[in-house]
Write a protein that holds these residues in place. Structure first.
Motif, PDB file in Angstrom:
ATOM      1  N   GLU B 396       0.818  -1.213   0.000  1.00  0.00           N
ATOM      2  CA  GLU B 396       0.000   0.000   0.000  1.00  0.00           C
ATOM      3  C   GLU B 396       0.854   1.265   0.000  1.00  0.00           C
ATOM      4  O   GLU B 396       0.334   2.377   0.099  1.00  0.00           O
ATOM      5  CB  GLU B 396      -0.957   0.002   1.191  1.00  0.00           C
ATOM      6  CG  GLU B 396      -1.977  -1.140   1.162  1.00  0.00           C
ATOM      7  CD  GLU B 396      -2.997  -1.006   0.020  1.00  0.00           C
ATOM      8  OE1 GLU B 396      -3.243   0.127  -0.418  1.00  0.00           O
ATOM      9  OE2 GLU B 396      -3.519  -2.046  -0.421  1.00  0.00           O
ATOM     10  N   LYS B 418      -4.232   0.071  10.031  1.00  0.00           N
ATOM     11  CA  LYS B 418      -4.957  -0.312   8.821  1.00  0.00           C
ATOM     12  C   LYS B 418      -6.035   0.715   8.507  1.00  0.00           C
ATOM     13  O   LYS B 418      -6.156   1.187   7.378  1.00  0.00           O
ATOM     14  CB  LYS B 418      -5.609  -1.687   8.989  1.00  0.00           C
ATOM     15  CG  LYS B 418      -4.637  -2.840   9.106  1.00  0.00           C
ATOM     16  CD  LYS B 418      -5.416  -4.147   9.261  1.00  0.00           C
ATOM     17  CE  LYS B 418      -4.486  -5.330   9.452  1.00  0.00           C
ATOM     18  NZ  LYS B 418      -5.244  -6.578   9.688  1.00  0.00           N
ATOM     19  N   SER B 419      -6.824   1.061   9.505  1.00  0.00           N
ATOM     20  CA  SER B 419      -7.905   1.999   9.213  1.00  0.00           C
ATOM     21  C   SER B 419      -7.394   3.424   9.029  1.00  0.00           C
ATOM     22  O   SER B 419      -8.010   4.219   8.337  1.00  0.00           O
ATOM     23  CB  SER B 419      -9.000   1.929  10.283  1.00  0.00           C
ATOM     24  OG  SER B 419      -8.475   1.640  11.534  1.00  0.00           O
ATOM     25  N   ARG B 422      -4.466   2.044   5.526  1.00  0.00           N
ATOM     26  CA  ARG B 422      -4.361   0.806   4.756  1.00  0.00           C
ATOM     27  C   ARG B 422      -3.042   0.069   4.954  1.00  0.00           C
ATOM     28  O   ARG B 422      -2.758  -0.892   4.229  1.00  0.00           O
ATOM     29  CB  ARG B 422      -4.609   1.059   3.252  1.00  0.00           C
ATOM     30  CG  ARG B 422      -6.028   1.487   2.927  1.00  0.00           C
ATOM     31  CD  ARG B 422      -6.356   1.299   1.452  1.00  0.00           C
ATOM     32  NE  ARG B 422      -6.044  -0.020   0.955  1.00  0.00           N
ATOM     33  CZ  ARG B 422      -6.840  -1.085   1.089  1.00  0.00           C
ATOM     34  NH1 ARG B 422      -7.998  -0.961   1.698  1.00  0.00           N
ATOM     35  NH2 ARG B 422      -6.477  -2.250   0.614  1.00  0.00           N
ATOM     36  N   CYS B 423      -2.242   0.504   5.905  1.00  0.00           N
ATOM     37  CA  CYS B 423      -0.957  -0.155   6.131  1.00  0.00           C
ATOM     38  C   CYS B 423      -1.187  -1.627   6.489  1.00  0.00           C
ATOM     39  O   CYS B 423      -1.938  -1.935   7.408  1.00  0.00           O
ATOM     40  CB  CYS B 423      -0.229   0.556   7.266  1.00  0.00           C
ATOM     41  SG  CYS B 423       1.433  -0.028   7.521  1.00  0.00           S
ATOM     42  N   MET B 425      -2.648  -3.880   4.581  1.00  0.00           N
ATOM     43  CA  MET B 425      -3.893  -4.420   4.018  1.00  0.00           C
ATOM     44  C   MET B 425      -3.754  -4.890   2.576  1.00  0.00           C
ATOM     45  O   MET B 425      -4.740  -5.228   1.930  1.00  0.00           O
ATOM     46  CB  MET B 425      -5.006  -3.380   4.111  1.00  0.00           C
ATOM     47  CG  MET B 425      -5.417  -3.127   5.545  1.00  0.00           C
ATOM     48  SD  MET B 425      -6.739  -1.930   5.659  1.00  0.00           S
ATOM     49  CE  MET B 425      -8.125  -2.894   5.078  1.00  0.00           C
TER      50      MET B 425
END
Lengths: 114, 472
Positions: B396, B418-419, B422-423, B425
């Motif tokens: 990402e 992640k939220s 996006r790390c 994901m």
């Protein structure tokens, strides 16, 4: 799409097979992985990232990094380091995110059986 | 998908499923099958051997000469496995292991499944992330990738490569290239004098493991004798790009500093290595307990003395439970095989314990050198916890600076990252960034890595299409 190969084979490698990369025919060592084959054929851009379209090539060769993703015989997002190369394979660089099959638009009235 | 659908996927009952056909998986399957149990060994590759003994069946005498005696030794494990009657399924990517011991895999576009009484996960190691500027460029590989290309495709770099980092595998690849007559541009060592001093504390234990210690020293000596330029204590590693006539950007040079002096080495292939870490995707997806190993700078699953997780009936053997090397892995596999055979009533306790003591001695011997190696080749902080502009999440394209920005906004751990951005994901599911993300967040929050934790890993662990699951 091809330039000086990053890797070469030592004497005694497998017989060559014919594959296509982005519609360009090439003869590559058979029996290894698709990734190993492309690396000897001067391919250094296996895909472009979905985020910035940066070029990527294999990094780990063991199925962990997912940087070698290509389209093989029409199936996108294949890990080219995990797929054995075969005569006649059609391989394409994966440009950005994989494409989903087209969605046929339907109006709510058509699709609903309320 | 409903629970019934998942249950329908698993069909065949079997005593034991082993995942992974490296040294641990081979000995585990062999021992369990020799006890009379039905054993299935699932492995992603087209032949047994794992990464360390990869393509051992196909290797001719010339390749075995290049790769050296430690590689050739794998043939004995493969022979014993073949005689055991365990069933090997090649090209099988396991994408889910449930706590109820259902094992799902995909092979040639078709899914299959087993309901096992016991599961032994022998998924081995993978290379530690090496996040430095330019590590995503075409032409940058792990040292392990280069070795895989040599073992399974007889391929070597077309132009002299630069070897960068530290650790036995890096020197081994170099030594193998020398034997293959492949010139090496340079070995750029990140190990420093202070690492050598720190490691000396463990030298006594390491000397008792003299064969492996002397083997390592010989590797480096052979590189020196072959005239490979060696740069010690390199810092500020940076891989620079060049754009070819075909418009493709690729790696072209490595710059670094040693003792305040700037260096720049042109090349087209760069091989990075700073140790290996457990491949723990399945253990994590099972929500089993993990702990932070401060010596090896990674998480590892907590097991009992036989390798059993806190998930009953599921075992870990080999480097997937903590890095110990191939010899220890073979011993650990045998222990797990024995434990499983005893639990299922195929052997009695005295047999298990008698045989186990032999394997425990092998493991203890192999482990003697670990504190020395872990200390000497401890990856540098700057190469694990990089500067702001370095890409951490390759999929990402999230940089260390962005990640630190998330923490400043209140992000507490990898799952929140992640939220935030996006790390972790992307398709690699955090394999390439997980440990880096944990350490960056821990440092930014000034707390222990254990408190920060790791990504929550969920199946499918390997890619499987909806069509494959649906049985098309």
């Amino acid at each position: 799409m091809t330039s000086t190969p990053l890797f070469k084979t030592l004497p005694g490698a497998d017989a060559l097979v014919r594959i296509w990369f982005n519609d360009e025919p090439m003869r590559v060592p058979g029996d290894g992985s698709v990734a190993a084959a492309l690396l000897t054929a001067g391919v250094s851009r296996f895909r472009a990232t979905p985020v910035s379209a940066s070029p990527r090539a294999p990094y780990c060769m063991m199925g962990a990094c997912f940087d070698c993703l290509v389209e093989i015989d029409g199936v996108p997002s294949r890990q080219s380091c995990m797929v054995t190369v075969r005569e006649g394979m059609r391989v394409r660089a994966q440009e950005g995110a994989r494409e989903l099959p087209p969605v046929v638009a339907q109006s709510p009235e058509q699709s609903d059986d309320r | 998908m409903t629970a019934e659908h998942v249950a329908e996927l698993a069909s065949e009952p079997v005593d034991v499923v082993v995942v992974g056909a490296g040294p641990a998986g081979l000995t585990a399957a062999t021992r369990a099958a020799n006890a009379g149990l039905s054993v299935v060994l699932l492995d992603e590759q087209d032949a047994v051997g794992g990464q360390i003994y990869r393509a051992i069946d196909r290797a001719d005498s010339h390749l075995k000469h290049i790769l050296g005696p430690d590689y050739a030794a794998g043939a004995a494990l493969v022979d014993a496995f073949r005689r055991s009657g365990a069933h090997h399924i090649a090209n099988a990517s396991v994408w889910e292991v449930t706590r109820e011991r259902c094992v799902h895999y995909v092979k040639d576009g078709k899914i299959g499944g087993y309901q096992a009484q016991r599961v032994i996960l022998a998924t081995g190691a993978m290379e530690r992330p090496f996040p430095i500027p330019g590590w995503t460029l075409p032409g940058v590989f792990t040292a392990g990738a280069a070795q895989i290309l040599l073992k399974s495709a007889r391929e070597v770099p077309a132009e002299p490569p630069v070897l960068v980092g530290c650790g036995p595998l890096l020197y081994l690849v170099g030594w193998q290239y020398v034997r293959a007559g492949v010139p090496i541009r340079a070995l750029v060592e990140t190990t420093r004098l202070e690492d050598r001093w720190r490691a000396k504390r463990h030298l006594l234990a390491a000397v008792r493991a003299w064969p492996s210690l002397s083997k390592g020293l010989q590797l480096i000596r052979s590189l020196r004798e072959a005239g490979v330029p060696i740069h010690d204590a390199a810092d500020d590693l940076h891989i620079h790009a060049r754009t070819d006539e075909d418009g493709v950007e690729r790696a072209a040079a490595l710059s670094f500093r040693t003792n305040g002096r700037e260096h720049r080495i042109d090349a087209s292939v760069f091989l990075l290595h700073q140790g290996v870490v457990p491949n723990m995707q399945f253990a994590l997806s099972l929500r089993s307990q993990h702990y932070w190993d401060a010596a090896q700078l990674c998480f590892a699953p907590a097991t009992d003395a036989w390798g059993e997780l806190d998930v009953p009936g599921i075992f870990i053997a080999g480097d997937g439970g903590g890095i110990a090397g191939a010899q220890a892995a073979a011993g650990q596999g045998a222990l797990a095989g024995l434990a499983v055979a005893q639990q299922l009533g195929a052997i009695d306790l005295p047999t298990r314990d008698r045989e186990a003591s032999m394997h425990r001695r092998t493991i203890a011997n192999a482990l003697r050198i670990r504190p020395f190696l872990d200390s000497l080749y401890r990856p540098r902080d700057a190469n694990r916890i990089p500067a702001d502009d370095v890409i951490v999440c390759r999929c990402e394209e999230v940089t260390a600076g962005e990640l630190r920005g998330f923490v400043a906004l209140g992000c507490l751990g990898p799952n929140q990252a992640k939220s935030f951005g996006r790390c972790g994901m992307g398709p690699c599911q955090g394999r390439m960034c997980g440990l880096t993300v944990t350490e960056i967040i821990a440092q930014a929050r000034n707390v222990a890595p254990e408190l920060v934790g790791y990504f929550r890993i969920r199946p499918p662990i390997k890619p499987v299409t909806l069509g494959e699951v649906a049985g098309y």
